[in-house]
Design an enzyme around this catalytic site. Structure first.
Site, PDB file in Angstrom:
ATOM      1  N   LYS A  85       0.707   3.293 -13.896  1.00 33.78           N
ATOM      2  CA  LYS A  85      -0.397   2.344 -14.087  1.00 33.78           C
ATOM      3  C   LYS A  85      -0.474   1.867 -15.524  1.00 33.78           C
ATOM      4  O   LYS A  85      -0.821   0.717 -15.772  1.00 33.78           O
ATOM      5  CB  LYS A  85      -1.730   2.951 -13.640  1.00 33.78           C
ATOM      6  CG  LYS A  85      -1.834   3.056 -12.130  1.00 33.78           C
ATOM      7  CD  LYS A  85      -3.270   3.125 -11.653  1.00 33.78           C
ATOM      8  CE  LYS A  85      -3.329   3.095 -10.136  1.00 33.78           C
ATOM      9  NZ  LYS A  85      -4.645   3.408  -9.587  1.00 33.78           N
ATOM     10  N   LYS A 119       6.365   2.891  -2.733  1.00 36.12           N
ATOM     11  CA  LYS A 119       5.297   3.080  -1.741  1.00 36.12           C
ATOM     12  C   LYS A 119       4.557   1.758  -1.511  1.00 36.12           C
ATOM     13  O   LYS A 119       4.542   0.885  -2.389  1.00 36.12           O
ATOM     14  CB  LYS A 119       4.316   4.182  -2.178  1.00 36.12           C
ATOM     15  CG  LYS A 119       3.350   3.784  -3.245  1.00 36.12           C
ATOM     16  CD  LYS A 119       2.162   4.749  -3.325  1.00 36.12           C
ATOM     17  CE  LYS A 119       1.174   4.197  -4.347  1.00 36.12           C
ATOM     18  NZ  LYS A 119      -0.073   4.875  -4.492  1.00 36.12           N
ATOM     19  N   LYS A 179      -1.506  -1.598  -2.729  1.00 31.68           N
ATOM     20  CA  LYS A 179      -2.301  -2.813  -2.813  1.00 31.68           C
ATOM     21  C   LYS A 179      -2.139  -3.514  -4.158  1.00 31.68           C
ATOM     22  O   LYS A 179      -2.440  -4.692  -4.290  1.00 31.68           O
ATOM     23  CB  LYS A 179      -3.766  -2.478  -2.567  1.00 31.68           C
ATOM     24  CG  LYS A 179      -4.285  -1.325  -3.407  1.00 31.68           C
ATOM     25  CD  LYS A 179      -5.331  -0.514  -2.674  1.00 31.68           C
ATOM     26  CE  LYS A 179      -5.572   0.832  -3.352  1.00 31.68           C
ATOM     27  NZ  LYS A 179      -6.317   1.748  -2.510  1.00 31.68           N
TER      28      LYS A 179
HETATM   29  P1  TYM Z   1      -6.154   5.694  -3.207  1.00 32.71           P
HETATM   30  O1  TYM Z   1      -7.448   4.966  -3.104  1.00 32.71           O
HETATM   31  O2  TYM Z   1      -5.064   5.091  -4.018  1.00 32.71           O
HETATM   32  O3  TYM Z   1      -5.569   6.013  -1.790  1.00 32.71           O
HETATM   33  C1  TYM Z   1      -6.390   6.590  -0.802  1.00 32.71           C
HETATM   34  C2  TYM Z   1      -5.580   7.500   0.106  1.00 32.71           C
HETATM   35  O4  TYM Z   1      -4.528   6.761   0.724  1.00 32.71           O
HETATM   36  C3  TYM Z   1      -3.294   7.437   0.510  1.00 32.71           C
HETATM   37  N1  TYM Z   1      -2.235   6.426   0.366  1.00 32.71           N
HETATM   38  C4  TYM Z   1      -1.111   6.416   1.100  1.00 32.71           C
HETATM   39  N2  TYM Z   1      -0.660   7.222   2.060  1.00 32.71           N
HETATM   40  C5  TYM Z   1       0.530   6.928   2.621  1.00 32.71           C
HETATM   41  N3  TYM Z   1       1.300   5.868   2.236  1.00 32.71           N
HETATM   42  C6  TYM Z   1       0.885   5.033   1.254  1.00 32.71           C
HETATM   43  N4  TYM Z   1       1.636   3.989   0.896  1.00 32.71           N
HETATM   44  C7  TYM Z   1      -0.374   5.288   0.640  1.00 32.71           C
HETATM   45  N5  TYM Z   1      -1.083   4.670  -0.342  1.00 32.71           N
HETATM   46  C8  TYM Z   1      -2.219   5.382  -0.492  1.00 32.71           C
HETATM   47  C9  TYM Z   1      -3.491   8.208  -0.787  1.00 32.71           C
HETATM   48  O5  TYM Z   1      -2.589   9.294  -0.886  1.00 32.71           O
HETATM   49  C10 TYM Z   1      -4.919   8.658  -0.653  1.00 32.71           C
HETATM   50  O6  TYM Z   1      -5.003   9.843   0.119  1.00 32.71           O
HETATM   51  N6  TYM Z   1      -7.517   9.132  -6.520  1.00 32.71           N
HETATM   52  C11 TYM Z   1      -7.524   8.764  -5.122  1.00 32.71           C
HETATM   53  C12 TYM Z   1      -8.917   8.675  -4.533  1.00 32.71           C
HETATM   54  C13 TYM Z   1      -9.727   9.897  -4.755  1.00 32.71           C
HETATM   55  C14 TYM Z   1      -9.575  11.140  -4.088  1.00 32.71           C
HETATM   56  C15 TYM Z   1     -10.567  11.980  -4.639  1.00 32.71           C
HETATM   57  C16 TYM Z   1      -8.716  11.580  -3.062  1.00 32.71           C
HETATM   58  C17 TYM Z   1     -10.737  10.025  -5.653  1.00 32.71           C
HETATM   59  N7  TYM Z   1     -11.251  11.278  -5.589  1.00 32.71           N
HETATM   60  C18 TYM Z   1     -10.697  13.309  -4.213  1.00 32.71           C
HETATM   61  C19 TYM Z   1      -8.866  12.917  -2.631  1.00 32.71           C
HETATM   62  C20 TYM Z   1      -9.839  13.750  -3.205  1.00 32.71           C
HETATM   63  C21 TYM Z   1      -6.860   7.423  -4.968  1.00 32.71           C
HETATM   64  O7  TYM Z   1      -6.816   6.634  -5.864  1.00 32.71           O
HETATM   65  O8  TYM Z   1      -6.428   7.178  -3.712  1.00 32.71           O
END
Ligand code: TYM
Length: 341
Positions: free
Chosen positions: A124, A206, A209
Site C-alpha cells: 500500500k 489477488k 478493489k
Molecule cells: P479487507 O476489507 O481488505 O477484506 C475483507 C475480507 O475479505 C478477504 N479478502 C479476500 N479473500 C479471498 N480472496 C480475495 N481476493 C480477497 N480480498 C479480500 C480478506 O482476507 C478479509 O478477510 N484489515 C481487514 C479488515 C479488518 C479485520 C479486522 C479482519 C479490520 N479489523 C479484524 C479480521 C479481524 C481488511 O482490510 O480486510
C-alpha cells in the site's frame, strides 16, 4: 492456523468469532468468497461479532460524502449477504470508541520492526507513495484491538490477512506475558476453497478493489451484464482444457470461483467441461456468479431503502459491542496501572 471452517462444536459453550471488512465502496467477489459467505455459515454454531471496519478505511484518503454512503451501503450489503442481527452482533467500528483506545495501547506493545515486515504495508505504501501515513503503518495494531477486545477465539479471514492475524496473536502473547492472561490468543479461520480469489486480468495477483483495472475484479453489486462481460474477458492461457494445473493461474482461479459458488469439486467441473472450450467455461462461471449474487442484490435494495431499520440495527450492535469491549479495555488498563475512572 486452522485452514478449514468446521460448522459443529460442543453445545456447552460456543466459541466466539470476530471479523470485519472495510467499507471500500466495492465489496468484491474476493471479500464475499474469502470472508463474508463464511461469516454467514458460522452464525448458528458460534457466537459471532462482525463489524464494518470504517476506522481502517481512512488510511487512504476518503471523500466525506462518498465515505458516508459507502459505510451505510456496506452495512446494508452485509445484511443482504445473510448477517442476521438476531444471531450475531453487527456494528460499525467507529461507533465503538474502545477500538481506537485499545489500538493506542497496543501500539505501545508492537515493535516498529514487526510493522515494517507487513507485506500489505509495503504494497500500500508503494501504491500511495504521496500518503504513507502513520495510520497505514500502525493499522495492524488497530486490527489486533478489534479482535482482542472481544476475546475472540477464531477470526475468519482470507489468506491476505493471515500475517496481520499472526501479529495480533504475537501482541496478545506479549501483553499476556507481561501482565498475566488478559487477552484470548485468537486462531485464524482460512477457508480451504476461495481463500485467495485472484484478479481476472492478472491471476498472479489477488482480486483487489484497489486495482485500477475494473475488469480485474467483480463487485457483488455489479450488474449481471457487467459480471458476464468481466468473466468473458478473464485472462486464461494458451491451452484449452478446463482443469487445475501449473501455469494455469487464470483457469485455476475460475475453477476455484466456480467451485466456491456451486459447491462442485474441481474434478467434477473438469468432467463437466471435457471437450468444451474456455469460452463456454467462462460464460458458465459468469452465470453461476450472477445467480449467486442475484438474491443478495435484491435484498440489498430493500435494506438500503430502509434507513430507519439500518440505524436501529447498527445502534443496537454498537451498544452490545461497547458493553463487551469495555470490560476488556478496563481489564487491560487496570493491569497496566491506570487509575480506575
Ligand atoms: P479487507 O476489507 O481488505 O477484506 C475483507 C475480507 O475479505 C478477504 N479478502 C479476500 N479473500 C479471498 N480472496 C480475495 N481476493 C480477497 N480480498 C479480500 C480478506 O482476507 C478479509 O478477510 N484489515 C481487514 C479488515 C479488518 C479485520 C479486522 C479482519 C479490520 N479489523 C479484524 C479480521 C479481524 C481488511 O482490510 O480486510
Amino acid at each position: 492456523m486452522s485452514e478449514e471452517i468446521k460448522t459443529t462444536q460442543t453445545p456447552e459453550k460456543k466459541k466466539r468469532i470476530f471479523s470485519a471488512i472495510q467499507p471500500s465502496g466495492t465489496i468484491t467477489l474476493g471479500n464475499y468468497i474469502g470472508a463474508l459467505r463464511n461469516w454467514v455459515k458460522l452464525q448458528d454454531d458460534y457466537e459471532c461479532i462482525f463489524a464494518v471496519a470504517d476506522l481502517h478505511a481512512i488510511t487512504v484518503r476518503q471523500d466525506p460524502k462518498i465515505f458516508k454512503k459507502n459505510i451505510l451501503e456496506a452495512y446494508a450489503l452485509f445484511l443482504a449477504c445473510g448477517i442476521d442481527t438476531s444471531k450475531s452482533m453487527f456494528f460499525i467500528q467507529s461507533h465503538v470508541h474502545t477500538h481506537a483506545e485499545l489500538a493506542w495501547i497496543l501500539n505501545c506493545y508492537t515493535q516498529f520492526g514487526e510493522l515494517s515486515r507487513m507485506t500489505q504495508f509495503k504494497d500500500k505504501s508503494s501504491k500511495h507513495a504521496d500518503n504513507v501515513n502513520a495510520g497505514l503503518f500502525t493499522y495492524p495494531s488497530l486490527m489486533a484491538a478489534d479482535i482482542l477486545l472481544y476475546q475472540a477465539d477464531l477470526v475468519p479471514i482470507g489468506a491476505d490477512q493471515k500475517q496481520h492475524l499472526e501479529l495480533a496473536r504475537n501482541i496478545a502473547d506479549r501483553f499476556n506475558g507481561i501482565y498475566g492472561k488478559t487477552f484470548t490468543v485468537p486462531d485464524g479461520y482460512i477457508p480451504k476453497v476461495g481463500a485467495r480469489i485472484r484478479s481476472l486480468q492478472d491471476p498472479t495477483k489477488k482480486m483487489s478493489k484497489s486495482d485500477e483495472n475494473v475488469n480485474s475484479w467483480v463487485a457483488i453489486l455489479d450488474k449481471p451484464e457487467t459480471i458476464m462481460k468481466k468473466f468473458k474477458r478473464a485472462v486464461t492461457d494458451s491451452e484449452s482444457r478446463v482443469c487445475v494445473g501449473e501455469g494455469k493461474d487464470g483457469i485455476n482461479n475460475l475453477i476455484g470461483i466456480m467451485s466456491a459458488v456451486t459447491g462442485k469439486t474441481a474434478e467434477s467441473i473438469t468432467a463437466e467441461f471435457e471437450g468444451k472450450g474456455y469460452g463456454d467455461f467462462k460464460t458458465a462461471v459468469g452465470e453461476a456468479v450472477v445467480e449467486e449474487v442475484r438474491p443478495i442484490q435484491e435484498r440489498f435494495e430493500q435494506y438500503i431503502n430502509d434507513k430507519a431499520y439500518l440505524e436501529e440495527q447498527y445502534r443496537k450492535g454498537a451498544e452490545f459491542a461497547l458493553n463487551i469491549s469495555r470490560r476488556t479495555l478496563d481489564k487491560a488498563m487496570k493491569k497496566i496501572g491506570y487509575l480506575p475512572k
